[in-house]
Design a protein around this motif. Structure first.
Motif, PDB file in Angstrom:
ATOM      1  N   GLU A  38      36.321  15.196  26.540  1.00  0.00           N
ATOM      2  CA  GLU A  38      37.516  15.287  27.372  1.00  0.00           C
ATOM      3  C   GLU A  38      38.772  14.671  26.770  1.00  0.00           C
ATOM      4  O   GLU A  38      39.874  14.986  27.217  1.00  0.00           O
ATOM      5  CB  GLU A  38      37.243  14.613  28.729  1.00  0.00           C
ATOM      6  N   ARG A  39      38.621  13.815  25.736  1.00  0.00           N
ATOM      7  CA  ARG A  39      39.785  13.061  25.294  1.00  0.00           C
ATOM      8  C   ARG A  39      40.134  13.280  23.826  1.00  0.00           C
ATOM      9  O   ARG A  39      41.292  13.200  23.433  1.00  0.00           O
ATOM     10  CB  ARG A  39      39.563  11.560  25.548  1.00  0.00           C
ATOM     11  N   LEU A  40      39.121  13.524  22.995  1.00  0.00           N
ATOM     12  CA  LEU A  40      39.336  13.581  21.558  1.00  0.00           C
ATOM     13  C   LEU A  40      40.360  14.638  21.159  1.00  0.00           C
ATOM     14  O   LEU A  40      41.213  14.400  20.295  1.00  0.00           O
ATOM     15  CB  LEU A  40      38.002  13.826  20.836  1.00  0.00           C
ATOM     16  N   GLY A  41      40.284  15.793  21.778  1.00  0.00           N
ATOM     17  CA  GLY A  41      41.211  16.860  21.418  1.00  0.00           C
ATOM     18  C   GLY A  41      42.660  16.512  21.675  1.00  0.00           C
ATOM     19  O   GLY A  41      43.572  17.050  21.024  1.00  0.00           O
ATOM     20  N   GLU A  42      42.897  15.602  22.622  1.00  0.00           N
ATOM     21  CA  GLU A  42      44.255  15.182  22.963  1.00  0.00           C
ATOM     22  C   GLU A  42      44.677  13.912  22.243  1.00  0.00           C
ATOM     23  O   GLU A  42      45.824  13.485  22.350  1.00  0.00           O
ATOM     24  CB  GLU A  42      44.349  14.946  24.481  1.00  0.00           C
ATOM     25  N   PHE A  43      43.744  13.313  21.513  1.00  0.00           N
ATOM     26  CA  PHE A  43      43.992  11.983  20.955  1.00  0.00           C
ATOM     27  C   PHE A  43      45.065  11.974  19.875  1.00  0.00           C
ATOM     28  O   PHE A  43      45.958  11.130  19.862  1.00  0.00           O
ATOM     29  CB  PHE A  43      42.691  11.410  20.382  1.00  0.00           C
ATOM     30  N   GLY A  44      44.997  12.938  18.942  1.00  0.00           N
ATOM     31  CA  GLY A  44      45.763  12.838  17.712  1.00  0.00           C
ATOM     32  C   GLY A  44      47.257  12.713  17.867  1.00  0.00           C
ATOM     33  O   GLY A  44      47.848  11.683  17.552  1.00  0.00           O
ATOM     34  N   ARG A  45      47.892  13.752  18.351  1.00  0.00           N
ATOM     35  CA  ARG A  45      49.361  13.801  18.273  1.00  0.00           C
ATOM     36  C   ARG A  45      50.038  12.718  19.095  1.00  0.00           C
ATOM     37  O   ARG A  45      51.153  12.308  18.793  1.00  0.00           O
ATOM     38  CB  ARG A  45      49.858  15.177  18.687  1.00  0.00           C
ATOM     39  N   TYR A  46      49.358  12.216  20.138  1.00  0.00           N
ATOM     40  CA  TYR A  46      49.991  11.215  20.994  1.00  0.00           C
ATOM     41  C   TYR A  46      49.402   9.813  20.807  1.00  0.00           C
ATOM     42  O   TYR A  46      49.613   8.930  21.644  1.00  0.00           O
ATOM     43  CB  TYR A  46      49.847  11.618  22.464  1.00  0.00           C
ATOM     44  N   GLN A  47      48.677   9.584  19.719  1.00  0.00           N
ATOM     45  CA  GLN A  47      47.972   8.310  19.605  1.00  0.00           C
ATOM     46  C   GLN A  47      48.913   7.120  19.476  1.00  0.00           C
ATOM     47  O   GLN A  47      48.532   5.996  19.794  1.00  0.00           O
ATOM     48  CB  GLN A  47      46.995   8.333  18.434  1.00  0.00           C
ATOM     49  N   ASP A  48      50.149   7.324  19.015  1.00  0.00           N
ATOM     50  CA  ASP A  48      51.100   6.220  18.874  1.00  0.00           C
ATOM     51  C   ASP A  48      52.044   6.106  20.073  1.00  0.00           C
ATOM     52  O   ASP A  48      52.864   5.180  20.126  1.00  0.00           O
ATOM     53  CB  ASP A  48      51.942   6.401  17.610  1.00  0.00           C
ATOM     54  N   ALA A  49      51.938   7.032  21.015  1.00  0.00           N
ATOM     55  CA  ALA A  49      52.875   7.054  22.140  1.00  0.00           C
ATOM     56  C   ALA A  49      52.492   6.026  23.198  1.00  0.00           C
ATOM     57  O   ALA A  49      51.326   5.670  23.366  1.00  0.00           O
ATOM     58  CB  ALA A  49      52.918   8.451  22.759  1.00  0.00           C
ATOM     59  N   MET A  50      53.512   5.562  23.940  1.00  0.00           N
ATOM     60  CA  MET A  50      53.314   4.567  24.993  1.00  0.00           C
ATOM     61  C   MET A  50      54.017   5.050  26.259  1.00  0.00           C
ATOM     62  O   MET A  50      55.202   5.353  26.233  1.00  0.00           O
ATOM     63  CB  MET A  50      53.900   3.217  24.559  1.00  0.00           C
TER      64      MET A  50
END
Length: 525
Positions: free
Chosen positions: A258-270
């Motif tokens: 459920e989460r891995l596919g969304e992890f990359g591009r926003y991993q540095d966002a807050m």
């Protein structure tokens, strides 16, 4: 058996009088002495309490550690092991009790990654007239010997230096993770450039783990609350951290599904309304031994090969485990004990009180500290570019910030926080950081939504309600000019410092910083 896959894993057997000793961060039957013990054999666990009184640890951190140990004890007993579970004020008391009852036994334990622990345990066991054998820790991807041979690391070198990227590529090649022969899948070793986006308002973060704490965890939480002076939220109804192997495996599956596919591009966002974004939240489970890093990496790569998952997300997650976690472990081994007290910028300020109470009108710090208070967690960019960034600009003594991180995060241990906080966060030593990771408000505004609701103006450096990060950034460069100007990575910034020093702007900046320090003392920052 689960072992390191880079280097030669340890080979040994247990004799009849050997008793596996399982530490509280080694909660697995698949590695170490317990994996080699015959069915039904005795196993020692010591629940020592004195460490919990040394710092104002987060309530959830202590709940997690003690609940996980107690669940593991019960799991071993259900599996037929003779668990000798000793509750004691200290390890000294627990070991004395054990050897009084089992004088002929020899303990066998995996080494803890924390500096000096083996020496201290040997001293305690010698004082108890006992015997012990320490064996290599198998809860990492690479062995100590493999890294040292690759890095040509001299154990007597008092000022070692290491670089993460070459080590990460070496580990990729050695493990075959995301490799096509000798080259990385996709043609690039990392995809950082694709992982620095900020989501628009239509993006919804995937669901976070929501397993309700069981009776034993609830009871442990109440006992922690009654027994220790803790920091942070004491409610367990939103406690999200796995305390059993089963829960940890479920959390890993949920992350991948459920989460891995969304992890990359926003991993540095807050985002202020999203404490987890799409991060794995698996660090505490790996650091307790509930999950082995190799099985996590294998599960992620298996999912990549069988599903339509973005390579930038998969590589970014693997780099955190295979690359950064391994790197921190080895850097810590080589740079200690000097690393713990390192302070190459001679920072002497005390940690501002708002790190403990969150009472600041700086939205980025208030929001982040609130998240740490609620769950003992914030993600890596909040740790580096909000909490450590401000402390570095403020001039906080590095070991004081390290103590704070160690106490407040559920996944924090000395071997984890010390290189991350003192070196990466505060440029305290020089063992691997090539420059201070500091920024003005510009970076925080780019990667978060904090600034939009803040009373401070992100574009102002001086004057009323100017963002403190801006004046502090230039003041930091100004006061550390002797140490930093010659750094080739700082050349552009010092050209701007020159401009400000040649005008009245630097004087105004220094005046603003003095005002900010007065506000902090008065609790008005």
């Amino acid at each position: 058996m689960q072992q390191p896959i880079v280097g030669d894993p340890p080979e040994y057997s247990l004799r009849d009088t050997d008793v596996p000793w399982v530490l509280g961060t080694q909660l697995t039957t698949r590695s170490g002495p317990i994996a080699r013990a015959p069915e039904g054999s005795p196993v020692l666990m010591i629940e020592a309490h004195d460490f919990a009184a040394r710092k104002p640890y987060h309530h959830h951190k202590l709940t997690l550690v003690f609940a996980a140990m107690r669940h593991f004890r019960d799991r071993l007993r259900d599996a037929g092991y003779e668990v000798i579970y000793i509750t004691a004020e200290s390890f000294a008391d627990g070991l004395a009790t054990f050897f009084d009852d089992y004088p002929e036994a020899r303990l066998v334990a995996m080494r803890s990654p924390s500096y000096g622990s083996e020496r201290r345990f040997r001293e305690l066991i010698e004082a108890a007239d006992g015997d012990v054998r320490f064996v290599d820790n198998e809860l990492f991807v690479s062995t100590r010997q493999a890294f040292d041979e690759w890095a040509n690391a001299d154990p007597d070198d008092e000022t070692p230096t290491f670089k993460h990227e070459p080590m990460y590529r070496w580990l990729r090649r050695e493990t075959g993770m995301l490799m096509n022969g000798d080259q990385p899948v996709g043609g690039e070793w990392n995809y950082d450039d694709e992982n620095r986006e900020f989501p628009d308002e239509t993006w919804t973060a995937p669901p976070t783990p929501s397993a309700a704490p069981d009776e034993q965890t609830v009871e442990t939480a109440a006992w922690v609350d009654a027994t220790f002076e803790t920091w942070g939220n004491t409610a367990v109804d939103t406690f999200p951290w796995p305390v059993t192997r089963k829960q940890a495996c479920e959390a890993l599956t949920q992350f991948i599904d459920e989460r891995l596919g969304e992890f990359g591009r926003y991993q540095d966002a807050m985002r202020a309304d999203d404490w987890a974004m799409a991060h794995s939240l698996l660090g505490s489970s790996i650091n307790l031994g509930l999950l082995h890093p190799v099985e996590v990496i294998d599960a992620i790569t298996d999912a990549y090969e069988s599903r339509d998952l973005p390579l930038n997300a998969v590589e970014g997650c693997i780099r955190q485990i295979l690359g950064w976690r391994e790197f921190m472990r080895h850097v810590y081994r080589h740079a200690m004990p000097a690393l713990a007290e390192a302070n190459q910028l001679d920072a002497t300020a005390s940690l501002p009180a708002f790190y403990w109470d969150g009472d600041t009108e700086m939205e980025c710090l208030s929001q982040t500290i609130s998240e740490v208070h609620d769950r003992g967690y914030s993600h890596h960019i909040q740790r580096l570019m909000v909490l450590a960034n401000f402390a570095t600009l403020w001039g906080v003594e590095p070991s004081e910030l390290n103590d704070w991180f160690h106490a407040t995060y559920v996944d924090a241990y000395h071997w984890v926080t010390t290189p991350n906080v003192i070196e990466m966060g505060q440029y305290g030593h020089g063992v691997f950081a090539t420059k201070p990771y500091v920024s003005s408000a510009n970076y925080i505004d780019k990667m978060s939504d904090y600034c939009s609701d803040c009373k401070y103006y992100k574009t102002k450096t001086t004057g009323e309600n100017a963002c403190p990060f801006n004046a502090l950034y230039w003041d930091f460069l100004d006061r550390n000019e002797a140490q930093l100007r010659s750094n080739h990575r700082m050349g552009l910034m010092y050209s701007h410092v020159d401009d400000k020093q040649e005008t009245d702007e630097m004087a105004a900046i220094r005046e603003r910083v003095a005002e900010l320090r007065t506000k902090a003392v008065d609790g008005r920052l």
